[in-house]
Scaffold this motif. Structure first.
Motif, mmCIF file in Angstrom:
data_model
loop_
_atom_site.group_PDB
_atom_site.id
_atom_site.type_symbol
_atom_site.label_atom_id
_atom_site.label_comp_id
_atom_site.label_asym_id
_atom_site.label_seq_id
_atom_site.Cartn_x
_atom_site.Cartn_y
_atom_site.Cartn_z
ATOM 1 N N VAL A 128 37.147 40.492 36.031
ATOM 2 C CA VAL A 128 37.764 40.875 37.306
ATOM 3 C C VAL A 128 36.687 41.393 38.257
ATOM 4 O O VAL A 128 36.629 41.005 39.430
ATOM 5 C CB VAL A 128 38.873 41.946 37.078
ATOM 6 C CG1 VAL A 128 39.281 42.618 38.383
ATOM 7 C CG2 VAL A 128 40.083 41.299 36.406
ATOM 8 N N ALA B 206 41.293 37.665 35.954
ATOM 9 C CA ALA B 206 40.530 37.422 37.182
ATOM 10 C C ALA B 206 41.091 36.241 37.985
ATOM 11 O O ALA B 206 41.057 36.249 39.213
ATOM 12 C CB ALA B 206 39.068 37.171 36.819
ATOM 13 N N ARG C 166 34.596 38.505 39.547
ATOM 14 C CA ARG C 166 35.306 37.685 40.531
ATOM 15 C C ARG C 166 35.380 38.416 41.879
ATOM 16 O O ARG C 166 35.156 37.814 42.922
ATOM 17 C CB ARG C 166 36.708 37.367 39.984
ATOM 18 C CG ARG C 166 37.661 36.752 40.942
ATOM 19 C CD ARG C 166 37.914 35.267 40.642
ATOM 20 N NE ARG C 166 38.912 34.717 41.546
ATOM 21 C CZ ARG C 166 38.621 33.991 42.607
ATOM 22 N NH1 ARG C 166 37.395 33.687 42.893
ATOM 23 N NH2 ARG C 166 39.580 33.526 43.388
#
Ligand code: SF4
Length: 288
Positions: free
Chosen positions: A276, A246, A279
């Motif tokens: 990920v 991320a 984020r």
């Protein structure tokens, strides 16, 4: 970004059942009986390897390097000499060979025993292929192109595949084998040992790429299948970001976008994919 960022996941992504099973088997052993040595990385992913190492799973290149009382064979499987060596040294074995790889090994062994010269469609240096070759007991060849094979006197040929190879490419290889050895060939056996899992990830990634503006492919850069997944997405023309974690995401990449996709290679753990997604949602939310 207007109404915020919409994040879509591929229909199939991340750990395949074989890798999931291997990690679970190693974790169960660590919890129950303590440290072990894995013969190579259990998964081609630095995050998983590090996390397992902290729990007591050390990576050893060979059986002789193992200092622990137990060794684990990875999902890629191993050659018969590895099993003999483990037995000779009196070590305990956790065999995480994927059942689909096991089936390919069985095919290699059986065909060689039946007198076939076994051609393996795959990369000779790949651990799975080295294992498959070993099960042919010297009656096998591994290659990606039949043109590279020596002149074979064998009239009985069998063709199998490295499990992660593309099914269509495998059948293309079979056609090339026929043109190369026809008409001296008297008997040809073909066993399709490709694994459907890899293809399913590519297919799902393509379906996703068709309706998003950018796609994030999550996975280790040393994972061949993740690299190929990124390549597959890139070829569609959609902006493709191949990221390991991320932290690599640059918020500028999302500027002006409203719909992005996420997929991951077969060796990428769920936690990394979740980070990920988090984020992306955070950047998407901040910019909305
Ligand atoms: S890709 Fe297929 S053959 Fe390889 S470990 Fe996963 S399930 Fe098994």
């Amino acid at each position: 970004m207007g109404d915020g960022l919409r994040i879509e996941l591929a229909r199939v992504y991340g750990f395949c059942p074989g890798v999931r099973r291997a990690v679970r088997m190693v974790e169960e052993h660590l919890a129950r009986e303590g440290p072990l040595a894995t013969l190579g990385a259990i998964v081609h992913n630095a995050h998983v390897v590090e996390a397992l190492e902290k729990k007591g799973a050390r990576v050893a290149r060979t059986v002789s390097e193992a200092r622990e009382p137990t060794v684990a064979i990875t999902a890629h499987g191993a050659g018969q000499e590895v099993y003999s060596e483990i037995e000779k040294r009196g070590l305990k074995l956790v065999d995480t060979t994927c059942p689909i790889v096991k089936r390919a090994q069985e095919a290699a062994r059986r065909l060689a025993e039946e007198g076939y010269t076994v051609l393996i469609y795959g990369e000779e240096a790949h651990p799975e292929v080295r294992g498959l070759l070993s099960w042919t007991k010297g009656k096998g060849y591994a290659t990606l192109s039949p043109q590279e094979l020596p002149e074979l006197s064998a009239k009985k040929l069998a063709v199998i595949s490295q499990t992660t190879k593309d099914r269509e490419a495998f059948w293309g290889f079979v056609q090339e084998v026929i043109s190369r050895f026809h008409p001296s060939l008297e008997d040809l056996r073909v066993v399709d040992t490709t694994c459907p899992e890899t293809g399913r990830r590519y297919q799902a990634a393509l379906e996703l790429a068709a309706h998003v503006q950018a796609i994030f492919v999550v996975g280790s850069r040393n994972s061949a299948n993740t690299r190929k997944l990124a390549e597959t997405c890139r070829k569609t023309g959609v902006s493709t970001y191949f990221i390991e974690s991320a932290e690599e995401i640059n918020s500028d990449w999302l500027s002006g976008l409203s719909r992005v996709g996420v997929t991951a290679g077969a060796s990428t753990p769920d936690e990394v994919i979740d980070q990920v997604i988090q984020r992306l949602s955070q950047i998407g939310g901040d910019a909305a």
